[in-house]
Scaffold this active site. Structure first.
Site: not given
Ligand code: UD1
Ligand code: UDP
Length: 369
Positions: A208
């Site tokens: 992601h």
């Molecule tokens: C964010 C964090 C990242 C973290 C990740 C965990 C920032 C800059 N990044 O990234 O550090 O590792 O969360 O998962 O804060 N979207 C959906 N549904 C949701 C959420 C997101 O469709 O519930 C899609 C949307 O298109 C959105 C895109 O994902 O624009 C990015 O979401 P965003 O929350 O901005 O950043 P993440 O990539 O989730």
């Molecule tokens: N995780 C989850 N479901 C998923 C993928 C990840 O519950 O489908 C959990 C994972 O076990 C860990 C946390 O989400 O506890 C990690 O979050 P994510 O990978 O979104 O973000 P990051 O740690 O890279 O910021």
């Protein structure tokens, strides 16, 4: 103390689940959800699964560019903090919700507590790196999970308020890991997903990171997963942002890669523990794989979790998107013939202790470290 905690993303909900009981045993907590993650599978589901409190304030700020998202969070958070008048604001990790929580509080003169302080990838192109650096330099309490995090802060001249408390996510993984270590847990997950998954008979993947949503990068990691899928099914729990990026760029995933929606925490831990290997760019999944002792390929060029790699005895390798290296390391770490036995032994021998981070953080905030 009266503490406003700010969460917003999946990993922050998971970290909060580990801290909330210890925090509420000693402090009054006001729980604020920015809404950065908003899909049921990315956010809502964790409230029920992990017993999180209902947010006292749900700000509904999700989507948009970084500036737009962060700006809307600042605007929404300020009146909440003014009205709640907390003694401290607690933020987790390195997301835009972390940055917004820390910045709003600091501008109001409210002390900030940062959980997971001091991590550095030393790559300022990563949005997370910018968020961490700013949050750390605004914080009064810097709760560092690892020795490297403490050293990173010292190198930036930050020593006051720094406390190494261990990793909060390890507290939760230790508790739930015990519940999912038997083969029945995997059988239940396999049944729910409709996939024939036996111990060590599949690989688990998540992707992601922003840098892995670029079209060339997506083609590169899809090729890595295709090679992995030549030997066994790959279960890819796909973040909705990555799904959208794949669709927009017209990148198809290879056969043998089973794309499933984001999964709950227990299911994800189960899939990691019983896998032949984990392939991920997630910081949280990477550490969980390390604690569960599952072989892990890190699909990034560098990681801020250097101890997880150094202490893995070679089981965790930072391969980036190098297809050849990934295939070689997977063959070394999880040879198809041995992987089922290795996975069964690993799950049966799981002995993961909690880090005690939750209790240490709550005590430090009470002035009694
Ligand atoms: C964010 C964090 C990242 C973290 C990740 C965990 C920032 C800059 N990044 O990234 O550090 O590792 O969360 O998962 O804060 N979207 C959906 N549904 C949701 C959420 C997101 O469709 O519930 C899609 C949307 O298109 C959105 C895109 O994902 O624009 C990015 O979401 P965003 O929350 O901005 O950043 P993440 O990539 O989730
Ligand atoms: N995780 C989850 N479901 C998923 C993928 C990840 O519950 O489908 C959990 C994972 O076990 C860990 C946390 O989400 O506890 C990690 O979050 P994510 O990978 O979104 O973000 P990051 O740690 O890279 O910021």
């Amino acid at each position: 103390m009266r503490i406003v905690s700010v969460v917003g993303t999946r990993p922050q909900l998971i970290k909060a689940a580990a801290l909330v009981p210890a925090l509420r045993a000693r402090h009054e907590e006001v729980f604020v959800d920015t809404g950065q993650h908003y899909d049921e599978a990315m956010a809502g589901t964790f409230f029920a699964e992990l017993g999180l409190p209902r947010p006292d304030h749900a700000l509904g700020v999700g989507g948009g560019s970084h500036a737009e998202q962060t700006a809307r969070m600042l605007l929404a958070l300020e009146p909440v903090l003014v009205a709640e008048r907390p003694d401290a604001v607690l933020v987790y990790g390195d997301t835009n919700s972390t940055l917004a929580g820390a910045l709003t509080a600091a501008k109001l003169g409210i002390p900030v507590a940062h959980v997971e302080a001091g991590l550095r990838s030393f790559d300022r192109r990563m949005p997370e790196e910018l968020n961490r650096v700013v949050a750390d330099h605004l914080s009064r309490w810097l709760f560092a999970p690892t020795p490297a995090a403490v050293a990173n802060l010292a190198a930036e001249g930050v020593t006051d308020g720094v406390l190494r408390v261990g990793d909060l996510m390890q507290d939760l993984a230790a508790r739930i890991g015990r519940e999912v270590s038997g083969p029945a847990a995997l059988a239940a997950v396999a049944g729910a997903l409709g996939l024939p998954l036996g111990p060590g008979g599949y690989a688990f993947a998540t992707v992601h990171r922003a840098e892995n949503r670029d079209p060339d990068a997506m083609r590169a990691w899809a090729a890595v997963l295709a090679d992995a899928a030549a030997d066994r099914p790959v279960v890819l729990a796909l973040h909705p942002g990555t799904r959208a990026a794949l669709d927009a760029a017209g990148v198809e995933l290879p056969p043998g890669v089973h794309v499933v929606p984001p999964q709950g925490y227990r299911t994800t831990l189960t899939l990691q523990l019983h896998a032949a290997a984990v392939l991920t760019d997630s910081g949280g999944v990477q550490r969980e794989a390390a604690w569960l002792r599952t072989p892990c390929l890190v699909l990034r060029d560098r990681t801020e979790w250097v101890e997880a790699v150094a202490e893995s005895g070679g089981r965790m390798v930072v391969v980036g998107l190098d297809r050849r290296r990934a295939a070689l390391e997977l063959a070394r770490l999880a040879p198809a013939a041995d992987a089922p036995r290795l996975a069964a032994e690993r799950a049966a021998g799981l002995d993961l202790a909690p880090a005690g981070a939750g209790v240490a953080i709550a005590a430090a905030l009470a002035g009694n470290p």
